[in-house]
Design a protein around this motif. Structure first.
Motif, PDB file in Angstrom:
ATOM      1  N   LEU A 103      31.290  37.457  35.642  1.00  0.00           N
ATOM      2  CA  LEU A 103      31.954  38.850  35.481  1.00  0.00           C
ATOM      3  C   LEU A 103      33.236  39.172  36.046  1.00  0.00           C
ATOM      4  O   LEU A 103      33.642  39.908  35.513  1.00  0.00           O
ATOM      5  CB  LEU A 103      30.716  39.567  36.550  1.00  0.00           C
ATOM      6  CG  LEU A 103      29.152  39.590  35.651  1.00  0.00           C
ATOM      7  CD1 LEU A 103      28.379  40.350  36.627  1.00  0.00           C
ATOM      8  CD2 LEU A 103      29.172  40.184  34.386  1.00  0.00           C
ATOM      9  N   GLN A 104      33.378  38.522  37.208  1.00  0.00           N
ATOM     10  CA  GLN A 104      34.688  38.699  37.892  1.00  0.00           C
ATOM     11  C   GLN A 104      35.962  38.393  36.959  1.00  0.00           C
ATOM     12  O   GLN A 104      37.148  39.095  36.929  1.00  0.00           O
ATOM     13  CB  GLN A 104      34.973  37.910  39.031  1.00  0.00           C
ATOM     14  CG  GLN A 104      34.167  38.517  40.292  1.00  0.00           C
ATOM     15  CD  GLN A 104      34.337  37.295  41.379  1.00  0.00           C
ATOM     16  OE1 GLN A 104      34.182  36.130  41.356  1.00  0.00           O
ATOM     17  NE2 GLN A 104      34.278  38.042  42.485  1.00  0.00           N
ATOM     18  N   ASP A 105      35.540  37.319  36.038  1.00  0.00           N
ATOM     19  CA  ASP A 105      36.677  36.856  35.057  1.00  0.00           C
ATOM     20  C   ASP A 105      36.774  37.622  34.000  1.00  0.00           C
ATOM     21  O   ASP A 105      37.764  37.813  33.240  1.00  0.00           O
ATOM     22  CB  ASP A 105      36.511  35.262  34.762  1.00  0.00           C
ATOM     23  CG  ASP A 105      36.493  34.150  35.981  1.00  0.00           C
ATOM     24  OD1 ASP A 105      37.043  34.737  36.803  1.00  0.00           O
ATOM     25  OD2 ASP A 105      35.952  32.957  35.651  1.00  0.00           O
ATOM     26  N   MET A 106      35.616  38.243  33.729  1.00  0.00           N
ATOM     27  CA  MET A 106      35.684  39.171  32.583  1.00  0.00           C
ATOM     28  C   MET A 106      36.292  40.695  32.895  1.00  0.00           C
ATOM     29  O   MET A 106      37.127  41.181  32.175  1.00  0.00           O
ATOM     30  CB  MET A 106      34.289  39.616  32.013  1.00  0.00           C
ATOM     31  CG  MET A 106      33.653  38.260  31.493  1.00  0.00           C
ATOM     32  SD  MET A 106      31.985  38.799  30.850  1.00  0.00           S
ATOM     33  CE  MET A 106      32.348  39.761  29.379  1.00  0.00           C
ATOM     34  N   ALA A 107      36.286  40.836  34.265  1.00  0.00           N
ATOM     35  CA  ALA A 107      36.802  42.268  34.621  1.00  0.00           C
ATOM     36  C   ALA A 107      38.226  42.111  35.022  1.00  0.00           C
ATOM     37  O   ALA A 107      38.829  43.097  34.687  1.00  0.00           O
ATOM     38  CB  ALA A 107      36.050  42.364  36.091  1.00  0.00           C
ATOM     39  N   GLN A 108      38.860  40.823  35.421  1.00  0.00           N
ATOM     40  CA  GLN A 108      40.254  40.720  35.749  1.00  0.00           C
ATOM     41  C   GLN A 108      40.497  39.397  35.268  1.00  0.00           C
ATOM     42  O   GLN A 108      39.897  38.387  35.422  1.00  0.00           O
ATOM     43  CB  GLN A 108      40.579  40.923  37.112  1.00  0.00           C
ATOM     44  CG  GLN A 108      42.035  40.885  37.375  1.00  0.00           C
ATOM     45  CD  GLN A 108      42.168  41.219  38.902  1.00  0.00           C
ATOM     46  OE1 GLN A 108      41.210  41.700  39.901  1.00  0.00           O
ATOM     47  NE2 GLN A 108      43.498  41.438  39.320  1.00  0.00           N
ATOM     48  N   PHE A 109      41.637  39.223  34.446  1.00  0.00           N
ATOM     49  CA  PHE A 109      42.190  37.768  34.165  1.00  0.00           C
ATOM     50  C   PHE A 109      42.126  36.775  35.207  1.00  0.00           C
ATOM     51  O   PHE A 109      42.818  37.274  36.173  1.00  0.00           O
ATOM     52  CB  PHE A 109      43.621  37.966  33.429  1.00  0.00           C
ATOM     53  CG  PHE A 109      43.961  36.548  32.981  1.00  0.00           C
ATOM     54  CD1 PHE A 109      43.497  35.895  31.855  1.00  0.00           C
ATOM     55  CD2 PHE A 109      45.300  36.118  33.542  1.00  0.00           C
ATOM     56  CE1 PHE A 109      43.895  34.591  31.551  1.00  0.00           C
ATOM     57  CE2 PHE A 109      45.708  34.868  33.247  1.00  0.00           C
ATOM     58  CZ  PHE A 109      45.269  34.255  32.227  1.00  0.00           C
ATOM     59  N   ASN A 110      41.856  35.714  35.024  1.00  0.00           N
ATOM     60  CA  ASN A 110      41.823  34.582  36.258  1.00  0.00           C
ATOM     61  C   ASN A 110      42.614  33.509  35.509  1.00  0.00           C
ATOM     62  O   ASN A 110      41.969  32.814  34.625  1.00  0.00           O
ATOM     63  CB  ASN A 110      40.398  34.368  36.505  1.00  0.00           C
ATOM     64  CG  ASN A 110      40.436  33.274  37.579  1.00  0.00           C
ATOM     65  OD1 ASN A 110      41.474  32.706  37.960  1.00  0.00           O
ATOM     66  ND2 ASN A 110      39.422  32.689  37.941  1.00  0.00           N
ATOM     67  N   PRO A 111      43.692  33.026  36.058  1.00  0.00           N
ATOM     68  CA  PRO A 111      44.815  32.103  35.557  1.00  0.00           C
ATOM     69  C   PRO A 111      43.842  30.699  35.660  1.00  0.00           C
ATOM     70  O   PRO A 111      44.194  29.756  34.879  1.00  0.00           O
ATOM     71  CB  PRO A 111      45.707  32.138  36.362  1.00  0.00           C
ATOM     72  CG  PRO A 111      45.931  33.531  36.919  1.00  0.00           C
ATOM     73  CD  PRO A 111      44.410  33.991  37.051  1.00  0.00           C
ATOM     74  N   ALA A 112      42.962  30.454  36.516  1.00  0.00           N
ATOM     75  CA  ALA A 112      42.192  29.331  36.892  1.00  0.00           C
ATOM     76  C   ALA A 112      41.357  28.892  35.685  1.00  0.00           C
ATOM     77  O   ALA A 112      40.727  28.016  35.633  1.00  0.00           O
ATOM     78  CB  ALA A 112      41.239  29.404  38.075  1.00  0.00           C
ATOM     79  N   THR A 113      40.968  29.847  34.740  1.00  0.00           N
ATOM     80  CA  THR A 113      40.115  29.669  33.548  1.00  0.00           C
ATOM     81  C   THR A 113      40.883  28.870  32.306  1.00  0.00           C
ATOM     82  O   THR A 113      40.392  28.326  31.481  1.00  0.00           O
ATOM     83  CB  THR A 113      39.519  31.010  32.971  1.00  0.00           C
ATOM     84  OG1 THR A 113      40.713  31.729  32.327  1.00  0.00           O
ATOM     85  CG2 THR A 113      38.712  31.493  33.681  1.00  0.00           C
ATOM     86  N   LEU A 114      42.292  28.923  32.511  1.00  0.00           N
ATOM     87  CA  LEU A 114      43.019  28.045  31.617  1.00  0.00           C
ATOM     88  C   LEU A 114      43.473  26.549  31.852  1.00  0.00           C
ATOM     89  O   LEU A 114      43.585  26.249  33.025  1.00  0.00           O
ATOM     90  CB  LEU A 114      44.429  28.902  31.648  1.00  0.00           C
ATOM     91  CG  LEU A 114      44.452  30.117  31.197  1.00  0.00           C
ATOM     92  CD1 LEU A 114      45.953  30.398  31.283  1.00  0.00           C
ATOM     93  CD2 LEU A 114      43.768  30.816  30.009  1.00  0.00           C
TER      94      LEU A 114
END
Length: 236
Positions: A103-114
């Motif tokens: 949910l946090q990553d959907m709410a705000q872009f998280n560079p760690a997902t790349l």
């Protein structure tokens, strides 16, 4: 969905304390507790933000007899493979450990997902991507190259132009395994694929987008509006 499957899910989740104690709002998403039973999916609950056009749905999939989490971002819907399990107890452990971060990553872009491969593309610095218009042929720039979205099978959404009123879009993806950019359109949420934007690097992609994207957007809009008229006349 089969009646015996529905009965099984209800029996397994009856009195499920984890679900009963979920917060009504979480990182900008509102909890929808009402179950939704489809052809082969039983949605137990969902966190939804309609303004963001994003939701995270917790469900049971009859085809595989597994509990899963699927995300809907714009018009694109996909399951998160790290949550897939046949046992509710294991599913709860996965949800406790990872769902809030989703949910946090959907709410705000998280560079760690790349992945390191995607970071190596230098998408945030890509000038063409920075200069993309917020509106193009009536489509909204929903996902931009500086903030790509990870989906499944090594693919990322790099560009997503969407008209939510027509449920239609033009999307550019990058796949880390093929090291290739490719595109897909949706007309009333039905995929329409061509290979006009397949590219091996950003320079090639930029050339093809510059010369071909306006016409492709116009084509998608034309088809979507024609189908809207057909649906309208068919209902009268």
């Amino acid at each position: 969905m089969k009646e015996d499957t529905i009965a099984k899910i209800k029996e397994e989740t009856d009195g499920w304390e984890y679900m009963a104690n979920l917060p009504e709002e979480w990182h900008g998403f509102k909890l929808r507790r009402e179950p939704v039973i489809g052809k082969d999916k039983y949605d137990l609950y969902a966190y939804v933000n309609e303004d963001w056009h994003k939701s995270a749905i917790v469900y049971f999939h009859e085809e595989t007899h597994e509990y899963k989490v699927r995300l809907k971002i714009g018009l694109i819907e996909f399951a998160r493979i790290e949550f897939i399990t046949a046992k509710l107890s294991v599913f709860e452990e996965l949800l406790v450990a990872q769902f809030e971060q989703v949910l946090q990553d959907m709410a705000q872009f998280n560079p760690a997902t790349l992945s390191s491969i995607v970071k190596g593309l230098n998408l945030p610095e890509w000038q063409y991507g920075l200069d993309l218009p917020a509106e193009n042929e009536g489509f909204e720039l929903f996902i931009r190259p500086a903030e790509p979205v990870k989906i499944n099978n090594g693919s990322y959404i790099v560009i997503d132009y969407v008209d939510f009123t027509l449920a239609s879009s033009f999307t550019v993806y990058y796949n880390i395994y093929r090291d290739e950019f490719f595109s897909e359109a949706r007309i009333w949420n039905i995929p329409d694929v061509n290979y006009d934007f397949d590219s091996s690097d950003l320079r090639e992609l930029e050339e093809k987008l510059s010369s071909r994207m306006p016409a492709r957007l116009q084509q998608v809009r034309k088809w979507a509006e024609e189908q809207k008229e057909q649906i309208h006349y068919g209902n009268n």
